[in-house]
Motif scaffolding. Structure first.
Motif, PDB file in Angstrom:
ATOM      1  N   MET A  40       0.780  -1.314  -0.097  1.00  0.00           N
ATOM      2  CA  MET A  40       0.256  -0.151  -0.029  1.00  0.00           C
ATOM      3  C   MET A  40       0.598   1.056  -0.095  1.00  0.00           C
ATOM      4  O   MET A  40       0.834   2.167  -0.542  1.00  0.00           O
ATOM      5  N   VAL A  41       1.455   1.451   0.966  1.00  0.00           N
ATOM      6  CA  VAL A  41       2.902   2.295   1.088  1.00  0.00           C
ATOM      7  C   VAL A  41       3.155   2.415  -0.352  1.00  0.00           C
ATOM      8  O   VAL A  41       3.639   3.532  -1.230  1.00  0.00           O
ATOM      9  N   GLU A  42       3.917   1.483  -1.344  1.00  0.00           N
ATOM     10  CA  GLU A  42       4.437   1.695  -2.390  1.00  0.00           C
ATOM     11  C   GLU A  42       3.757   2.273  -3.155  1.00  0.00           C
ATOM     12  O   GLU A  42       3.883   3.239  -4.341  1.00  0.00           O
ATOM     13  N   LEU A  43       1.918   1.783  -3.245  1.00  0.00           N
ATOM     14  CA  LEU A  43       1.055   2.253  -4.300  1.00  0.00           C
ATOM     15  C   LEU A  43       0.661   3.785  -3.858  1.00  0.00           C
ATOM     16  O   LEU A  43       0.819   4.447  -5.104  1.00  0.00           O
ATOM     17  N   GLU A  53      -2.469   9.288  -9.796  1.00  0.00           N
ATOM     18  CA  GLU A  53      -3.291   9.093  -8.641  1.00  0.00           C
ATOM     19  C   GLU A  53      -4.428   8.249  -9.483  1.00  0.00           C
ATOM     20  O   GLU A  53      -5.098   7.514  -9.048  1.00  0.00           O
ATOM     21  N   SER A  54      -5.129   9.656  -9.921  1.00  0.00           N
ATOM     22  CA  SER A  54      -6.731   9.149 -10.620  1.00  0.00           C
ATOM     23  C   SER A  54      -6.157   7.646 -11.812  1.00  0.00           C
ATOM     24  O   SER A  54      -6.556   6.685 -11.128  1.00  0.00           O
ATOM     25  N   GLU A  55      -5.196   7.886 -12.184  1.00  0.00           N
ATOM     26  CA  GLU A  55      -5.242   6.849 -13.702  1.00  0.00           C
ATOM     27  C   GLU A  55      -4.492   5.034 -12.916  1.00  0.00           C
ATOM     28  O   GLU A  55      -5.845   3.861 -13.052  1.00  0.00           O
ATOM     29  N   LEU A  56      -4.188   5.265 -11.579  1.00  0.00           N
ATOM     30  CA  LEU A  56      -3.774   4.454 -10.962  1.00  0.00           C
ATOM     31  C   LEU A  56      -5.295   3.790  -9.726  1.00  0.00           C
ATOM     32  O   LEU A  56      -5.451   2.578  -9.567  1.00  0.00           O
ATOM     33  N   ALA A  57      -6.289   4.771  -9.518  1.00  0.00           N
ATOM     34  CA  ALA A  57      -6.947   4.342  -9.019  1.00  0.00           C
ATOM     35  C   ALA A  57      -7.786   3.378  -9.653  1.00  0.00           C
ATOM     36  O   ALA A  57      -8.636   2.255  -9.515  1.00  0.00           O
ATOM     37  N   ASP A  58      -7.852   3.437 -10.870  1.00  0.00           N
ATOM     38  CA  ASP A  58      -9.086   3.111 -12.171  1.00  0.00           C
ATOM     39  C   ASP A  58      -8.285   1.554 -11.969  1.00  0.00           C
ATOM     40  O   ASP A  58      -8.753   0.748 -12.199  1.00  0.00           O
ATOM     41  N   GLN A  59      -6.871   1.312 -12.069  1.00  0.00           N
ATOM     42  CA  GLN A  59      -6.617   0.321 -12.285  1.00  0.00           C
ATOM     43  C   GLN A  59      -6.806  -0.419 -11.047  1.00  0.00           C
ATOM     44  O   GLN A  59      -6.763  -2.290 -11.158  1.00  0.00           O
ATOM     45  N   LEU A  60      -6.579  -0.053 -10.311  1.00  0.00           N
ATOM     46  CA  LEU A  60      -7.298  -1.013  -8.862  1.00  0.00           C
ATOM     47  C   LEU A  60      -8.279  -1.275  -8.346  1.00  0.00           C
ATOM     48  O   LEU A  60      -8.662  -1.874  -8.457  1.00  0.00           O
ATOM     49  N   THR A  61      -9.506  -0.066  -8.509  1.00  0.00           N
ATOM     50  CA  THR A  61     -10.985  -0.156  -9.418  1.00  0.00           C
ATOM     51  C   THR A  61     -11.024  -2.134 -10.062  1.00  0.00           C
ATOM     52  O   THR A  61     -11.637  -2.417  -9.920  1.00  0.00           O
ATOM     53  N   ALA A  62     -10.182  -1.899 -11.525  1.00  0.00           N
ATOM     54  CA  ALA A  62     -10.317  -2.837 -12.268  1.00  0.00           C
ATOM     55  C   ALA A  62     -10.178  -4.096 -11.269  1.00  0.00           C
ATOM     56  O   ALA A  62     -10.327  -5.061 -11.396  1.00  0.00           O
ATOM     57  N   ALA A  63      -9.085  -4.210 -10.756  1.00  0.00           N
ATOM     58  CA  ALA A  63      -8.746  -5.139 -10.059  1.00  0.00           C
ATOM     59  C   ALA A  63      -9.385  -5.636  -9.290  1.00  0.00           C
ATOM     60  O   ALA A  63      -9.711  -7.148  -8.762  1.00  0.00           O
ATOM     61  N   LEU A  64     -10.012  -4.787  -8.150  1.00  0.00           N
ATOM     62  CA  LEU A  64     -10.672  -4.870  -7.787  1.00  0.00           C
ATOM     63  C   LEU A  64     -11.845  -5.953  -7.528  1.00  0.00           C
ATOM     64  O   LEU A  64     -12.299  -6.874  -7.434  1.00  0.00           O
ATOM     65  N   MET A  72       1.262  -5.547  -8.983  1.00  0.00           N
ATOM     66  CA  MET A  72       2.656  -4.381  -8.671  1.00  0.00           C
ATOM     67  C   MET A  72       3.772  -4.109  -9.669  1.00  0.00           C
ATOM     68  O   MET A  72       3.868  -2.807 -10.625  1.00  0.00           O
ATOM     69  N   ALA A  73       3.995  -5.191 -10.575  1.00  0.00           N
ATOM     70  CA  ALA A  73       5.532  -5.154 -11.700  1.00  0.00           C
ATOM     71  C   ALA A  73       4.584  -4.390 -12.612  1.00  0.00           C
ATOM     72  O   ALA A  73       4.533  -3.741 -13.382  1.00  0.00           O
ATOM     73  N   ALA A  74       3.476  -5.316 -13.200  1.00  0.00           N
ATOM     74  CA  ALA A  74       2.698  -4.267 -13.935  1.00  0.00           C
ATOM     75  C   ALA A  74       2.698  -2.903 -13.853  1.00  0.00           C
ATOM     76  O   ALA A  74       2.805  -2.162 -14.549  1.00  0.00           O
ATOM     77  N   LEU A  75       1.979  -2.148 -12.888  1.00  0.00           N
ATOM     78  CA  LEU A  75       2.103  -1.175 -12.702  1.00  0.00           C
ATOM     79  C   LEU A  75       2.868  -0.340 -12.509  1.00  0.00           C
ATOM     80  O   LEU A  75       2.926   0.842 -12.806  1.00  0.00           O
ATOM     81  N   ARG A  76       4.239  -0.849 -12.026  1.00  0.00           N
ATOM     82  CA  ARG A  76       5.235  -0.155 -11.718  1.00  0.00           C
ATOM     83  C   ARG A  76       5.949   0.125 -13.522  1.00  0.00           C
ATOM     84  O   ARG A  76       6.242   1.391 -13.693  1.00  0.00           O
ATOM     85  N   GLU A  77       5.576  -0.975 -14.266  1.00  0.00           N
ATOM     86  CA  GLU A  77       5.977  -0.241 -15.999  1.00  0.00           C
ATOM     87  C   GLU A  77       5.074   0.372 -16.659  1.00  0.00           C
ATOM     88  O   GLU A  77       5.492   1.466 -17.295  1.00  0.00           O
ATOM     89  N   ARG A  78       3.267   0.054 -16.141  1.00  0.00           N
ATOM     90  CA  ARG A  78       2.677   1.201 -16.878  1.00  0.00           C
ATOM     91  C   ARG A  78       2.976   2.538 -16.267  1.00  0.00           C
ATOM     92  O   ARG A  78       2.937   3.855 -17.171  1.00  0.00           O
ATOM     93  N   PHE A  79       2.798   3.426 -15.452  1.00  0.00           N
ATOM     94  CA  PHE A  79       3.547   4.377 -14.771  1.00  0.00           C
ATOM     95  C   PHE A  79       4.739   4.623 -14.005  1.00  0.00           C
ATOM     96  O   PHE A  79       4.974   5.792 -14.168  1.00  0.00           O
ATOM     97  N   ALA A  80       5.707   3.884 -15.393  1.00  0.00           N
ATOM     98  CA  ALA A  80       6.747   4.636 -15.688  1.00  0.00           C
ATOM     99  C   ALA A  80       7.117   5.694 -16.334  1.00  0.00           C
ATOM    100  O   ALA A  80       6.600   5.730 -17.134  1.00  0.00           O
ATOM    101  N   PRO A  81       7.996   6.513 -15.836  1.00  0.00           N
ATOM    102  CA  PRO A  81       9.123   7.386 -16.952  1.00  0.00           C
ATOM    103  C   PRO A  81       8.882   7.343 -18.203  1.00  0.00           C
ATOM    104  O   PRO A  81       9.151   5.988 -18.085  1.00  0.00           O
TER     105      PRO A  81
END
Length: 112
Positions: A40-43, A53-64, A72-81
């Motif tokens: 959670m701290v990493e998120l 924040e908003s886009e990540l919330a959408d991804q979290l909602t989809a996962a839920l 986490m690996a996919a999220l790190r890659e998706r939101f990497a610079p």
């Protein structure tokens, strides 16, 4: 410290959106406490540091909705610079004898 999240009085106010709170609840159900808190701290850090924040919330909602924990690996890659948008930094090191000249000037009392 991630484990501080467990007993934090204002924890729910810390979550920027409902999806983050619900994700934390799901993490606590399925993972050991230390791992849930660390994830959670990493998120939260990702949302803040990468301005997603908003886009990540959408991804979290989809996962839920899919009854999955966040990948986490996919999220790190998706939101990497984007490497193409990172500045190119060139560092030119001064020759060591330049430093020796400066040190020598100070040791002999020469004014610069």
């Amino acid at each position: 410290k991630p484990m501080a999240l467990l007993n934090l009085v204002y924890r729910d106010q810390l979550f920027p959106r409902e999806a983050y709170r619900r994700t934390f609840d799901k993490l606590m159900e399925r993972l050991p406490e230390w791992q849930a808190c660390r994830t959670m701290v990493e998120l939260l850090a990702m949302a803040h540091e990468r301005g997603c924040e908003s886009e990540l919330a959408d991804q979290l909602t989809a996962a839920l909705q899919a009854r999955r924990l966040p990948d986490m690996a996919a999220l790190r890659e998706r939101f990497a610079p984007d490497p193409a948008r990172l500045p190119r930094v060139v560092v030119r090191l001064a020759p060591l004898n330049d430093y020796e000249a400066l040190l020598g000037a100070n040791l002999t009392g020469d004014a610069a």
